[in-house]
Enzyme design. Structure first.
Site, short mmCIF file in Angstrom:
data_model
loop_
_atom_site.label_atom_id
_atom_site.label_comp_id
_atom_site.label_asym_id
_atom_site.label_seq_id
_atom_site.Cartn_x
_atom_site.Cartn_y
_atom_site.Cartn_z
N HIS A 15 0.85 -1.20 0.00
CA HIS A 15 0.00 0.00 0.00
C HIS A 15 0.88 1.24 0.00
O HIS A 15 2.10 1.15 0.11
CB HIS A 15 -0.99 -0.02 1.16
CG HIS A 15 -0.40 0.04 2.54
ND1 HIS A 15 0.47 -0.92 3.02
CD2 HIS A 15 -0.56 0.94 3.54
CE1 HIS A 15 0.81 -0.61 4.26
NE2 HIS A 15 0.21 0.52 4.61
N HIS B 90 1.36 3.79 2.01
CA HIS B 90 1.94 4.45 3.19
C HIS B 90 3.47 4.43 3.13
O HIS B 90 4.08 3.42 2.74
CB HIS B 90 1.44 3.80 4.48
CG HIS B 90 0.02 4.21 4.82
ND1 HIS B 90 -0.81 3.46 5.60
CD2 HIS B 90 -0.68 5.31 4.45
CE1 HIS B 90 -1.99 4.08 5.72
NE2 HIS B 90 -1.93 5.20 5.01
N ASP C 106 5.95 4.13 5.16
CA ASP C 106 6.81 3.12 5.80
C ASP C 106 6.85 1.82 4.99
O ASP C 106 7.57 0.88 5.34
CB ASP C 106 6.38 2.87 7.26
CG ASP C 106 4.95 2.39 7.42
OD1 ASP C 106 4.07 2.87 6.67
OD2 ASP C 106 4.70 1.54 8.29
N HIS C 107 6.08 1.78 3.90
CA HIS C 107 6.10 0.58 3.04
C HIS C 107 6.66 0.85 1.64
O HIS C 107 6.82 -0.08 0.86
CB HIS C 107 4.67 0.01 2.92
CG HIS C 107 4.14 -0.45 4.23
ND1 HIS C 107 4.09 -1.78 4.59
CD2 HIS C 107 3.69 0.25 5.30
CE1 HIS C 107 3.60 -1.88 5.83
NE2 HIS C 107 3.35 -0.66 6.27
N ASP D 102 -0.63 -3.99 5.83
CA ASP D 102 -1.36 -3.54 7.02
C ASP D 102 -2.83 -3.91 6.86
O ASP D 102 -3.41 -3.77 5.78
CB ASP D 102 -1.20 -2.02 7.17
CG ASP D 102 0.24 -1.64 7.49
OD1 ASP D 102 1.07 -2.54 7.66
OD2 ASP D 102 0.52 -0.43 7.58
ZN ZN Z 1 2.63 0.25 8.08
ZN ZN Z 2 -0.27 1.46 6.53
#
Ligand code: ZN
Ligand code: ZN
Length: 320
Positions: free
Chosen positions: A62, A64, A66-67, A209
């Site tokens: 996804h 976000h 942090d990914h 997530d």
């Molecule tokens: Zn995450």
């Molecule tokens: Zn996330």
């Protein structure tokens, strides 16, 4: 098949954990797949034997940060390292738009082609040695799980069935044995119908997530391993629900319900400290999951590595 964790922290890195990234290695050869690449993932790769030359695909769960914030830098480094082979990227459509702007603004001109596949289409993708299926999860933005199933399982020819069908011994048998579908007497023959497999295909599901583990029932059918986030413990259940994450007991209960043999938890909130004497500790996550799950439970650390052998046995590889 082999799993190597490059980042196991949720949202922000800590001194001991980078943000999300998992390398899945094929059992034959050096080919590997990178699932998520938070910022700093390329630095983590430097501490391993992985090479961007043998990277088959990058799959992003996804949008976000942090990914995915590590994606442009990985592509730039692969280019500087001399990669020429095209690279497949499986990701939500937004990633492509973001990457194009980034390449444009920073004048990053890649010497290899990027082949984008949108996970939003819930695509099934076939690589030479691996089939990947996409499944929808529940998070604050569209988010996906990727199920990896090995394609070339050791097999013997089913000689009786071949004889019954009147398929003559020779090149056709050879092609079927190697896993290729062939045409015979105007009919398309699927190789899997003429093979006796020596073991079940290995299957690993890596989820992004997600606050509804039960969405993974179909994805996990026949899988030996599920990698899933456990950002919190039950004490933080309300917060977990608000931000679209799971807590340990929730994931472990799901794994127990479907009798999943191996569960790897990752993506831990930085509030859970490494020391078992600290509070709250990562051990709280372990204890909570263990209290409802009777399969083999693993809590990933950065650089922890696991192997899944032909017999479907999953185990942590002790670091040298
Ligand atoms: Zn995450
Ligand atoms: Zn996330």
């Amino acid at each position: 098949m082999n799993l190597l964790f490059l980042g196991t922290s949720a949202g922000v890195p800590t001194k001991t954990r980078n943000v999300s990234g998992v390398a899945l290695r094929e059992s034959k050869g050096k080919g590997w797949y990178l699932i998520d690449c938070g910022e700093g993932t390329q630095h983590q790769v430097l501490h391993t034997k992985l090479s961007f030359h043998s990277l088959k695909a990058i799959l992003i769960t996804h949008v976000h940060g942090d990914h995915c914030y590590g994606l442009p830098s990985i592509l730039a480094s692969a280019a500087m390292g001399g990669r020429k082979a095209p690279l497949t990227i499986v990701a939500p459509a937004g990633i492509k738009a973001w990457l194009e702007v980034t390449c444009d603004v920073t004048q990053l001109c890649l010497p290899f082609a990027l082949e984008f596949i949108y996970s939003d289409d819930l695509s099934s993708i076939e690589f030479e040695n691996m089939a990947v299926a996409t499944f929808s999860l529940s998070h604050r933005v569209p988010c996906y799980a990727y199920a990896f199933t090995e394609r070339k399982v050791d097999a013997d020819l089913d000689v009786d069935t071949l004889a019954q069908k009147g398929i003559p011994r020779g090149p056709l048998w050879g092609q079927l044995k190697q896993g290729f579908d062939v045409e015979f007497a105007g009919e398309q023959l699927q190789s899997r119908d003429y093979l006796i497999f020596k073991h079940k295909p290995r299957k690993v599901v890596i989820a992004g997530d997600n606050d509804q583990p039960e969405l993974l029932v179909e994805a996990c059918a026949g899988a030996q391993v599920l990698v899933h986030e456990a950002t919190y413990t039950e004490a933080m259940a309300q917060k977990a629900g608000e931000v679209g994450h799971s807590y340990a007991k929730q994931v472990a209960k799901f794994a127990e319900t479907i009798k999943l043999p191996n569960l790897v938890l990752t993506h831990f909130s930085p509030r859970y400290q490494l020391s078992p004497h600290a509070s709250p500790s990562i051990e709280d996550i372990r204890k909570e999951a263990q209290s409802v799950y009777s399969g083999s439970l693993y809590l990933a650390r950065d650089f922890s590595e696991y192997s899944l052998d032909k017999a479907g046995r999953f185990a942590e590889i002790e670091s040298e």
